[in-house]
Scaffold this motif. Structure first.
Motif, PDB file in Angstrom:
ATOM      1  N   MET A   1       0.852  -1.169   0.000  1.00  0.00           N
ATOM      2  CA  MET A   1       0.000   0.000   0.000  1.00  0.00           C
ATOM      3  C   MET A   1       0.900   1.235   0.000  1.00  0.00           C
ATOM      4  O   MET A   1       1.698   1.436   0.899  1.00  0.00           O
ATOM      5  CB  MET A   1      -0.887  -0.058   1.257  1.00  0.00           C
ATOM      6  N   LYS A   2       0.767   2.007  -1.022  1.00  0.00           N
ATOM      7  CA  LYS A   2       1.518   3.256  -1.113  1.00  0.00           C
ATOM      8  C   LYS A   2       0.688   4.360  -0.472  1.00  0.00           C
ATOM      9  O   LYS A   2      -0.491   4.501  -0.745  1.00  0.00           O
ATOM     10  CB  LYS A   2       1.811   3.577  -2.580  1.00  0.00           C
ATOM     11  N   ALA A   3       1.308   5.107   0.396  1.00  0.00           N
ATOM     12  CA  ALA A   3       0.603   6.177   1.112  1.00  0.00           C
ATOM     13  C   ALA A   3       0.170   7.265   0.138  1.00  0.00           C
ATOM     14  O   ALA A   3       0.957   7.718  -0.694  1.00  0.00           O
ATOM     15  CB  ALA A   3       1.489   6.771   2.191  1.00  0.00           C
ATOM     16  N   THR A   4      -1.073   7.680   0.269  1.00  0.00           N
ATOM     17  CA  THR A   4      -1.589   8.772  -0.551  1.00  0.00           C
ATOM     18  C   THR A   4      -1.129  10.104   0.034  1.00  0.00           C
ATOM     19  O   THR A   4      -0.671  10.164   1.182  1.00  0.00           O
ATOM     20  CB  THR A   4      -3.128   8.751  -0.597  1.00  0.00           C
ATOM     21  N   GLU A   5      -1.280  11.158  -0.740  1.00  0.00           N
ATOM     22  CA  GLU A   5      -0.924  12.493  -0.253  1.00  0.00           C
ATOM     23  C   GLU A   5      -1.764  12.856   0.970  1.00  0.00           C
ATOM     24  O   GLU A   5      -1.277  13.468   1.916  1.00  0.00           O
ATOM     25  CB  GLU A   5      -1.111  13.526  -1.375  1.00  0.00           C
ATOM     26  N   GLN A   6      -3.032  12.446   0.952  1.00  0.00           N
ATOM     27  CA  GLN A   6      -3.916  12.719   2.088  1.00  0.00           C
ATOM     28  C   GLN A   6      -3.410  12.010   3.348  1.00  0.00           C
ATOM     29  O   GLN A   6      -3.414  12.582   4.437  1.00  0.00           O
ATOM     30  CB  GLN A   6      -5.345  12.283   1.785  1.00  0.00           C
ATOM     31  N   THR A   7      -2.946  10.770   3.203  1.00  0.00           N
ATOM     32  CA  THR A   7      -2.408  10.023   4.338  1.00  0.00           C
ATOM     33  C   THR A   7      -1.181  10.730   4.900  1.00  0.00           C
ATOM     34  O   THR A   7      -1.061  10.896   6.122  1.00  0.00           O
ATOM     35  CB  THR A   7      -2.057   8.578   3.914  1.00  0.00           C
ATOM     36  N   ILE A   8      -0.284  11.154   4.024  1.00  0.00           N
ATOM     37  CA  ILE A   8       0.915  11.877   4.458  1.00  0.00           C
ATOM     38  C   ILE A   8       0.517  13.132   5.229  1.00  0.00           C
ATOM     39  O   ILE A   8       1.055  13.420   6.308  1.00  0.00           O
ATOM     40  CB  ILE A   8       1.816  12.248   3.251  1.00  0.00           C
ATOM     41  N   GLN A   9      -0.452  13.865   4.721  1.00  0.00           N
ATOM     42  CA  GLN A   9      -0.901  15.088   5.387  1.00  0.00           C
ATOM     43  C   GLN A   9      -1.516  14.787   6.746  1.00  0.00           C
ATOM     44  O   GLN A   9      -1.282  15.524   7.716  1.00  0.00           O
ATOM     45  CB  GLN A   9      -1.909  15.842   4.503  1.00  0.00           C
ATOM     46  N   GLN A  10      -2.282  13.707   6.850  1.00  0.00           N
ATOM     47  CA  GLN A  10      -2.896  13.356   8.130  1.00  0.00           C
ATOM     48  C   GLN A  10      -1.827  12.970   9.150  1.00  0.00           C
ATOM     49  O   GLN A  10      -1.902  13.365  10.318  1.00  0.00           O
ATOM     50  CB  GLN A  10      -3.905  12.218   7.939  1.00  0.00           C
ATOM     51  N   VAL A  11      -0.816  12.228   8.728  1.00  0.00           N
ATOM     52  CA  VAL A  11       0.268  11.841   9.637  1.00  0.00           C
ATOM     53  C   VAL A  11       1.080  13.074  10.026  1.00  0.00           C
ATOM     54  O   VAL A  11       1.473  13.226  11.194  1.00  0.00           O
ATOM     55  CB  VAL A  11       1.155  10.747   8.999  1.00  0.00           C
ATOM     56  N   GLU A  12       1.325  13.973   9.093  1.00  0.00           N
ATOM     57  CA  GLU A  12       2.045  15.212   9.414  1.00  0.00           C
ATOM     58  C   GLU A  12       1.275  16.044  10.438  1.00  0.00           C
ATOM     59  O   GLU A  12       1.865  16.636  11.335  1.00  0.00           O
ATOM     60  CB  GLU A  12       2.293  16.039   8.146  1.00  0.00           C
ATOM     61  N   ARG A  13      -0.043  16.067  10.316  1.00  0.00           N
ATOM     62  CA  ARG A  13      -0.872  16.809  11.270  1.00  0.00           C
ATOM     63  C   ARG A  13      -0.731  16.206  12.679  1.00  0.00           C
ATOM     64  O   ARG A  13      -0.608  16.933  13.661  1.00  0.00           O
ATOM     65  CB  ARG A  13      -2.336  16.791  10.822  1.00  0.00           C
ATOM     66  N   VAL A  14      -0.713  14.887  12.759  1.00  0.00           N
ATOM     67  CA  VAL A  14      -0.522  14.220  14.048  1.00  0.00           C
ATOM     68  C   VAL A  14       0.841  14.583  14.623  1.00  0.00           C
ATOM     69  O   VAL A  14       0.961  14.909  15.810  1.00  0.00           O
ATOM     70  CB  VAL A  14      -0.665  12.679  13.900  1.00  0.00           C
TER      71      VAL A  14
END
Length: 146
Positions: A1-14
Motif C-alpha cells: 500500500m503506497k501512502a496517498t498524499e492525504q495520508t501523508i498530510q494526516q500523519v504530518e498533522r498528528v
C-alpha cells in the motif's frame, strides 16, 4: 500500500500536534518513548507518552479496514518517511534525549522502532541496524575463543 498524499498530510498533522505538546522553549520532559498505535480496523492513529496518557489521535482514512498482510510494514514505512521529513521539528521537542518513536499494535506490542533521537545519534531506518545482532554474536564468539 503506497501512502496517498492525504495520508501523508494526516500523519504530518498528528506529528505537529505531538511536537506542539512538547514545545522547545519549555523544560525538557523525561520520556523514553513516544508510542504510536494504529488500529487496522478503524484506521485510528493514537499517540501516547510513557505513562499511557494520550497525546493526540487521528483517523487515517486509507488505513480503515485495511486487510493487507503488509499493513504494519507499510504504516511503519509511511511513519518513518514523515518523521524523517520533519526531523528538525522532532529534534527540537522538549523531551530529554535519548527518546524514540515506536510503532505498536492494538495489544501494545512493539512492532517497530521508527525513529531514535540521541544527542549525537539519530537512527531512522531499521536497515541501518540489519544484521547487527549477528555481527555482535560473531564478535563475542570470537572474543570468547581467545
Amino acid at each position: 500500500m503506497k501512502a496517498t498524499e492525504q495520508t501523508i498530510q494526516q500523519v504530518e498533522r498528528v506529528l505537529r500536534k505531538v511536537s506542539d505538546k512538547f514545545p522547545s522553549q519549555e523544560e525538557a520532559t523525561l520520556m523514553t518513548d513516544i508510542h504510536m498505535r494504529v488500529n487496522q480496523e478503524t484506521g485510528e492513529l493514537t499517540v501516547f507518552d510513557d505513562d499511557e496518557h494520550e497525546v493526540t489521535r487521528s483517523v487515517v482514512e486509507q488505513w480503515i479496514d485495511n486487510k493487507d498482510d503488509s499493513f504494519y510494514d507499510d504504516v511503519a514505512s509511511t511513519l518513518r518517511t514523515v518523521l524523517n521529513k520533519h526531523k528538525n521539528q522532532i529534534e527540537q521537542m522538549s523531551v530529554l534525549k535519548p527518546f524514540s518513536f515506536v510503532l505498536e499494535d492494538d495489544d501494545r506490542e512493539t512492532i517497530a522502532e521508527l525513529y531514535l533521537v540521541d544527542d549525537d545519534t539519530v537512527i531512522i531506518d531499521e536497515e541501518l541496524m540489519a544484521g547487527l545482532d549477528k555481527d555482535l554474536d560473531d564478535f563475542i564468539a570470537e572474543l570468547l575463543k581467545k
